[in-house]
Design an enzyme around this catalytic site. Structure first.
Site: not given
Ligand SMILES: Cc1cc2nc3c(=O)[nH]c(=O)nc-3n(C[C@H](O)[C@H](O)[C@H](O)COP(=O)(O)OP(=O)(O)OC[C@H]3O[C@@H](n4cnc5c(N)ncnc54)[C@H](O)[C@@H]3O)c2cc1C
Length: 637
Positions: A43, A330, A425, A441
């Site tokens: 996201l 939590r 995150e 999110l």
């Molecule tokens: C089961 C579950 C349910 C959840 N439910 C909720 C909810 O209802 N509401 C809420 O607010 N939050 C929720 N969360 C938390 C939330 O989903 C996450 O904090 C958030 O989606 C993280 O988004 P992000 O884009 O930061 O990282 P991510 O979605 O983890 O994306 C990381 C990206 O980085 C890439 N990446 C990582 N390392 C590398 C690398 N070395 N080289 C290349 N690419 C890499 C991956 O391929 C991916 O594309 C939930 C979490 C979990 C585990």
């Protein structure tokens, strides 16, 4: 180095507006002269890539999955907060700000949190415009439900698939830019190093996970959107591939790591069933809207739930926290569950679990309403446990879930390495010592759609025409480092699997740096982790070679980084001689067993500087000031 958080002054409600006005702009015709690398397509990364491309920047976006759509954000179930006040129940930007600062146990930056609350409104509008199918009421209005730490309903949701639907929205925006040629998408590419030229982030080195090819990429700025590090505990609710590698490599190149010990243990996961399990499954916090948490009053009571009469049940959250009941934040719900289990009231075959019961809600609302609200979660639970939660209560137990710690960033989301931005995150920015449900999110999308696209311009504007090519010596050096490391991992040929060492690390972290921490346990962990790291580098066995898909090699590289991060987490937890949010030091608790902060000494962000593996890191402190929400003992009674 002094940490300059760039927090604007003035009335809090005007700070973001004023700061945007003060920042330099890159004119529309010049934006296309800048290249930006975004690592991560969840996201945060997906929304940032699409938005920056829409503005005109040339974006290269990398992820390790086979498509951007599979980023871990897809797993988010319960919802996303926004202070729209559609239910007319008293919400406001200020209340969301207040709840978030308090929920984070007064360890976050007020200015960041206020901006987040303001932007929450725009996110919903953006997502609706993209066609994200949020749940609606009969009238057609977007529906809201409640999450922990709030007494209003402000959580927008799409059944139990909110992350997936939001990600599809961001992905459509991203795909549009791919089609227009403004985003180049590189799936199955793992970033293994960030390249610095004269102290500024100028590119990355990736390894193609299908072919093993190691490659250099140059840009004017690099953005990390690489998610959290809960997998350091081995068992967590995170996807198996989640890792800290990108953030850790950046840390080793000079980006400070902030509050690494702030991790969130989610109260409602399906309890671990056996020794060989490699992942835990989350049951969304939204279930606490209607589910009631209880344990048998009598310790060791073995009767099935249905045979335990009402007056022999302890609805301990409702008893201890009448104002918030099952919707306490939590950290509080998790600790209370642990306490019940430690005192012998645990349920299920392992006795490590508590009940989450829908009987009363089904009686009150009818099965069809519960099915509409949580149907897919109930199905998932039944598939995994074999129990039908419409008939018997779910069994749940806390599990590692989210990491509030991450790379330190200023108000503009820039790390201590110029030109290296960190969003979602992966940064530490907005949640303090405990994140409220449905706000990850919100933060990831605020960062990606609305903050970074502005702030990156402030960095780029004065850098017109200062291109660096991949032929620069710094790229060759980084590439060599990556190749050497891969070779080294393959050459060990020891006797232990990567998983066995990772699992052992997870056990140390869960027991000594998990839900409860003590100086004694942390000191033991600080001896055990370097030993385990040595065991890894001398006795791990990585199968296969580096010219094709090799999961064992991928895991090995990530585990090696977790083995270094774990030490920093324990050091940070030892150093922070107080309890706050998810960081619970047993030595610092109130008479009622709640977290006891020590504001006089610890009202700061701990930002750690790397000085080499196994060497003492340097602690830098960013003091936190609370002008609007005065720190007090958190109470949810
Ligand atoms: C089961 C579950 C349910 C959840 N439910 C909720 C909810 O209802 N509401 C809420 O607010 N939050 C929720 N969360 C938390 C939330 O989903 C996450 O904090 C958030 O989606 C993280 O988004 P992000 O884009 O930061 O990282 P991510 O979605 O983890 O994306 C990381 C990206 O980085 C890439 N990446 C990582 N390392 C590398 C690398 N070395 N080289 C290349 N690419 C890499 C991956 O391929 C991916 O594309 C939930 C979490 C979990 C585990």
């Amino acid at each position: 180095m002094t940490l300059d958080s760039k927090i604007p002054s003035g009335p809090i409600e005007d700070r973001w507006d004023n700061h945007r006005f003060d920042m330099k702009l890159v004119n529309p015709a010049n934006k296309r002269k800048f290249d930006v690398i975004v690592v991560g397509s969840g996201l945060a990364g997906g929304s940032a890539s699409a938005s920056m491309a829409e503005l005109g920047y040339n974006v290269k976006c990398f992820c390790y999955q086979d498509t951007a759509r599979r980023a871990h954000s897809i797993a988010a179930q319960g919802g996303i907060n926004a202070a729209k006040n559609y239910p007319n129940d008293g919400d406001s930007i200020y209340r969301l700000f207040y709840d978030t600062v308090k929920g984070g146990d007064f360890r976050s930056r007020e200015s960041n949190v206020y901006r987040l609350s303001q932007l929450s409104l725009n996110i919903i509008d953006q997502a609706v415009a993209q066609g994200v199918p949020f749940a609606r009421e009969y009238s057609g209005m977007l529906d809201n439900r409640s999450f922990g730490g709030a007494q209003v309903s402000r959580t927008f949701y799409a059944r139990g698939q909110t992350g997936q639907q939001l990600l599809l929205g961001a992905y459509q925006a991203l795909a549009r830019q791919v089609h227009k040629g403004k985003v180049e998408m590189y799936p199955r590419h793992e970033m293994l190093d960030v390249v610095l030229v004269e102290g500024e982030a100028r590119g990355i080195i990736t390894r193609n996970l299908n072919t093993g090819e190691v490659k250099r990429w140059a840009a004017d700025a690099v953005v990390l959107a690489t998610g959290g590090y809960s997998r350091v505990f081995y068992l967590s609710t995170n996807a198996m591939g989640c890792n800290v590698t990108a953030a850790w490599r950046a840390h080793k190149k000079g980006a400070y790591f902030a509050n690494p010990c702030y991790t969130q243990i989610h109260p409602t996961a399906i309890p671990q069933a056996g020794e060989h399990q490699s992942k835990l499954t989350l049951m969304s916090e939204s279930l606490r809207n209607d589910g009631r948490i209880w344990v048998p009053k009598k310790a060791g009571d073995d009767r099935p739930a249905g045979q335990i009469p009402e007056d022999e049940r302890d609805y301990y959250l409702e008893r201890r926290y009448p104002a918030f009941g099952n919707l306490v934040p939590r950290d509080i719900a998790s600790r209370a569950a642990k306490q019940m289990v430690d005192e012998g009231h645990g349920v299920g075959p392992t006795k490590v679990g508590v009940f989450l019961d829908f009987e009363e809600a089904i009686g009150r609302l009818g099965k069809h309403v519960i099915e509409e609200r949580y149907g897919n979660l109930f199905e998932m639970y039944e598939k995994i446990t074999g129990d039908d939660p419409y008939k018997t209560p779910m069994r749940i137990y806390p599990a590692p879930h989210y990491t509030m710690g991450g790379l330190w960033v200023d108000y503009e989301l820039q790390s201590t390495v110029p030109g290296l931005f960190v969003i979602g995150e992966a940064n530490f920015s907005d949640h303090g010592a405990n994140r409220l449900g449905a706000s990850a999110l919100m933060q990831g999308l605020a960062d990606g759609y609305f903050v970074l696209p502005y702030t990156i311009g402030n960095y780029l504007a004065p850098r017109m025409g200062q291109k660096v090519g991949t032929d620069h010596a710094a790229f060759a050096e980084s590439e060599q480092y990556v190749n050497d490391r891969v070779e080294k991992l393959l050459a060990i040929q020891g006797e232990r699997t990567v998983d066995s060492i990772h699992r052992e690390l997870g056990t140390v972290m869960w027991e000594k740096c998990g839900m409860a921490r003590s100086a004694e346990g942390l000191e033991e962990a600080l001896e055990e982790i370097p030993r385990l790291r040595e065991e890894f580098w001398s006795n791990v066995r990585v199968l296969g070679d580096d010219e094709e898909v090799n999961e064992s090699l991928e895991k090995a590289g990530r585990t090696a980084d977790f083995l270094e991060l774990a030490e920093l987490m324990c050091r940070d937890a030892l150093d922070r001689e107080e309890s706050c949010g998810g960081h619970f030091r047993v030595e610092y608790q109130t008479e009622e067993g709640e977290a006891l902060r020590r504001d006089d000494e610890f009202t700061y962000v701990a930002a750690w500087e790397h000085n080499g593996v196994g060497k003492e890191p340097t602690l830098h402190k960013e003091p936190l000031e609370f002008e609007y929400v005065k720190p007090s003992q958190r109470s949810y009674k």
